[in-house]
Enzyme design. Structure first.
Site, short mmCIF file in Angstrom:
data_model
loop_
_atom_site.label_atom_id
_atom_site.label_comp_id
_atom_site.label_asym_id
_atom_site.label_seq_id
_atom_site.Cartn_x
_atom_site.Cartn_y
_atom_site.Cartn_z
N GLU A 1 1.82 -0.42 -4.99
CA GLU A 1 0.89 0.65 -5.34
C GLU A 1 1.77 1.88 -5.52
OE1 GLU A 1 -3.30 2.50 -3.79
OE2 GLU A 1 -1.72 2.23 -2.31
N ASP B 1 0.84 -1.19 0.00
CA ASP B 1 0.00 0.00 0.00
C ASP B 1 0.88 1.25 0.00
OD1 ASP B 1 -2.63 1.36 0.44
OD2 ASP B 1 -1.65 1.95 2.31
#
Length: 717
Positions: free
Chosen positions: A391, A355
């Site tokens: 990401e 993330d």
């Protein structure tokens, strides 16, 4: 609590970090560069009553450590860390606050949002004040764990299944939401690791044909204070406070969370399916200077977090969550790498999705694709062999880095998402779409990176579901408590270009076709596809495109939709099967449009509707809404592993609101083409149906807003 320890205490060792049980006692080790004293607090079996407080006797290389004979698995514990409380200089030690061990592999209890969990006096709103109230009764405890698990006889005794990237189809799901309403599971297993590992669930995932499940965060996390005040929950889990522990809320028996998680992984490995974790190392649940003191902030604030150099009272907030983990610090970098290795070596997961991955590659001078973290991972003999998915963006300066990660990494490709969505809504251009269909070589074709470095997706947990994407013009997020201001702003109409009267029936038919178009574009494109769980049978969030705080039926997968949308489910399975059957759809090398001189075939040809090759004028013309992608698997440089399984495939795209007559191109390999997919039809071609064929040079009608796929039948030599 006794004043004198009833346990035998000795110096122990500084490694490994955390609580390490050896069959006789437990060694505790905690890093803190600036602390003056560390106390281990032991609790009764319920975790509610502190029964012992022991000062760790040794300090070696910034590690506080001690060995406590007789401390057994299942013992709840925490730390109290002494040192200066000087927020203006970044120091926030407060021994009145019980702290979680950063290396704890299991937790007990839930956080209670009460004033004593803050290091300062919450009622004043001034983070420079000092709060003397004890937080122990309001915070979770750590558990000493016996790590033993019998992996024998399972594929899981290997650390990874090693599914090739070119074969990978990712399936993003939420542990709780995926199983919470499943009718085949008993109530006590719904929403749990154990439930996710039951045969009814594993068999369903395997039947889809996906190779890898990607789990939303399962590291222990807490619900944000503002959500707690709104009586909402952090459902997605992007608010970690424990990087080594599976969250007990997903365990049928909370004290067995780690065991249940390992058993779940073993069941998926038995089925040949990888398990990938979505991990959040970019920030923690402690927030900014006004946040609670739960672990890192009270252990060594200036080491664990990036603070403003000019005013270390405040935190650098490149994550948008209040704080940013300081992976530039060697001990913090070590903790993150230790955590990753732990999940691979001890629980046998197969990879990670990071993330806000840009944060981990950001040094004090900005994003650096040769950062300490990236170098540490790439050289690590364990981590470098796992699936690594970034990401590649955050909200910090220079935070958008799609294509910027080094070799060995794959990346979520939002340009694929945006381009594909725009094209099927009637915008964008054929040229833009063609680049994304080729695995975005403009972003990823460098330094020997392969097409699978592009993680293609149309929907993900963050945003509309596939059904809602084509069904709602605007978001409907009022239940999130932010006045519908959160989430992406607009979706825009997907009903443009409906011919004739716009009845409910015609609009619904177009929406269903658009779902098939989006799925087909995703699974026919070069690169690595990621499917959002439930999209294959029309899961809906009723227009909410930011359901991060909705731990209820709005977010949970509604399994009753499976029967109602059986044709879409079958269509998705057919698409994945096509991708598996024809390796030309998942090449190991980028398409080049160059000619194999020996065979006189080209690996890629873009075809105009008149049957000729697309020229510069056609590419520039925004009116070009119908074109073909001809993939010839006979080219010797196609990068296909299994020789003998080559195929020549023609994919026709028509985004026009009218049907298009397409002249089928000729091929030196034969002149008969068999239809294997048509998104204008609800059902894929049946096995018992007569094959529908088309001859080269003949005209083929491709329906409005649809895709057709043909396979060339090879001529007899």
């Amino acid at each position: 609590m006794t004043s004198k320890s009833s346990y035998k205490v000795c110096e122990g060792i500084p490694v490994p970090r955390g609580a390490a049980w050896d069959g006789r006692g437990t060694n505790f080790a905690l890093f803190s560069e600036h602390a003056t004293r560390v106390e281990l607090c032991l609790f009764d079996s319920t975790g509610k009553r502190e029964i012992e407080r022991i000062a760790l006797p040794e300090y070696t290389n910034q590690i506080w450590h001690g060995y406590i004979e007789g401390v057994m698995p299942g013992t709840p514990y925490g730390f109290r860390v002494h040192g200066p409380y000087d927020p203006r200089n970044g120091l926030r030690f407060n021994a009145n606050k019980l702290l979680l061990d950063p290396y704890a592999t299991a937790h007990l209890g839930r956080l209670k949002w009460e004033p004593p969990i803050f290091g300062y006096t919450l009622e004043t709103g001034d983070d420079t004040t000092f709060d003397t109230r004890d937080s122990a009764q309001f915070v979770p405890k750590c558990l000493v764990v016996d790590p033993a698990f019998d992996w024998s006889g399972q594929p899981g005794h290997l650390n990874r299944l090693r599914v090739g990237w070119d074969e990978t189809v990712l399936y993003e799901l939420h542990v709780k939401g995926f199983t919470r309403t499943h009718p085949a599971l008993p109530d006590n297993l719904r929403g749990t690791y154990e439930g996710l590992g039951r045969p009814e669930i594993v068999d369903y995932v395997r039947s889809l044909g996906v190779t890898s499940i990607e789990l939303l965060p399962i590291h222990t996390f807490v619900t944000d204070s503002h959500l707690h005040a709104l009586k909402l929950t952090n459902y997605w889990g992007y608010n970690s406070i424990g990087f080594f522990a599976p969250d007990p809320r997903y365990a049928a028996t909370p004290r067995r969370a780690l065991q249940e998680f390992k058993e779940m992984v073993a069941r998926y490995h038995d089925a040949g399916i990888e398990v990938i974790l979505d991990v959040v190392y970019n920030h923690t649940a402690e927030g900014n200077e006004l946040g609670p003191t739960l672990s890192f902030k009270g252990i060594d604030n200036p080491s664990y977090y990036r603070l403003l150099p000019s005013n270390p009272r405040y935190y650098i907030n490149d994550t948008g969550t209040g704080n940013t983990v300081n992976v530039s610090h060697p001990r913090v970098l070590q903790m993150v790498c230790d955590s990753l290795r732990y999940w691979v070596e001890q629980t046998h997961v197969d990879g990670f999705r990071f993330d806000l991955g840009t944060i981990l590659a950001r040094e004090p001078n900005g994003f650096d694709n040769k950062s300490g973290f990236l170098k540490a991972v790439c050289q690590d003999p364990v981590l470098s062999m796992t699936k690594l998915i970034a990401e590649p963006w955050d909200i910090g300066p220079g935070g958008y880095q799609v294509g910027g990660f080094p070799p060995g990494w794959t990346e979520w490709n939002d340009k694929f998402r945006d381009t594909v969505r725009e094209f099927w809504k009637g915008g964008g251009t054929a040229r833009e779409l063609s680049t994304r269909l080729m695995a975005s070589p403009d972003l990823f074709d460098h330094q020997g990176r392969r097409p699978w470095a592009s993680i293609n997706f149309v929907t993900a947990h963050d945003g509309f579901t596939l059904n809602d994407l084509v069904s709602y013009d605007e978001k409907h997020n009022l239940e999130n408590g932010e006045g519908n201001r959160d989430g992406s702003a607009h979706n825009h109409s997907w009903n443009c270009g409906v011919e004739g009267p716009t009845t409910d029936e015609t609009i619904n038919a177009l929406r269903c076709r658009q779902r098939r178009n989006l799925l087909a574009t995703l699974l026919l494109a070069q690169g690595t596809p990621m499917l959002l769980a439930g999209d294959e049978f029309g899961r809906t969030q009723l227009g909410n495109n930011n359901a991060y705080c909705q731990d209820n039926t709005l977010s949970w997968v509604d399994w009753s939709l499976l029967e109602a949308n059986a044709p879409l489910h079958d269509f998705t399975r057919h698409l994945i099967a096509l991708r598996k059957r024809y390796p030309i759809l998942r090449r190991n090398l980028f398409l080049t449009s160059r000619t194999d001189e020996e065979l006189d075939v080209r690996d890629l040809t873009w075809v105009n509707a008149n049957g000729s090759e697309m020229d510069a004028d056609a590419w520039k013309d925004s009116r070009t809404r119908c074109f073909g992608m001809l993939l010839d698997g006979r080219a010797q440089f196609t990068g296909i592993r299994q020789r003998g399984h080559e195929a020549t495939i023609l994919i026709l795209f028509n985004d026009h609101y009218e049907a298009c007559n397409f002249r089928i191109p000729t091929s030196s390999g034969g002149d008969t083409w068999t239809l294997v997919l048509d998104t204008a039809r609800e059902m894929p071609p049946g096995e018992n149906e007569a094959a529908e064929t088309q001859q080269s040079e003949s005209l083929r009608t491709i329906g409005a807003r649809s895709i057709q796929v043909f396979v060339l039948q090879q001529s007899e030599a």
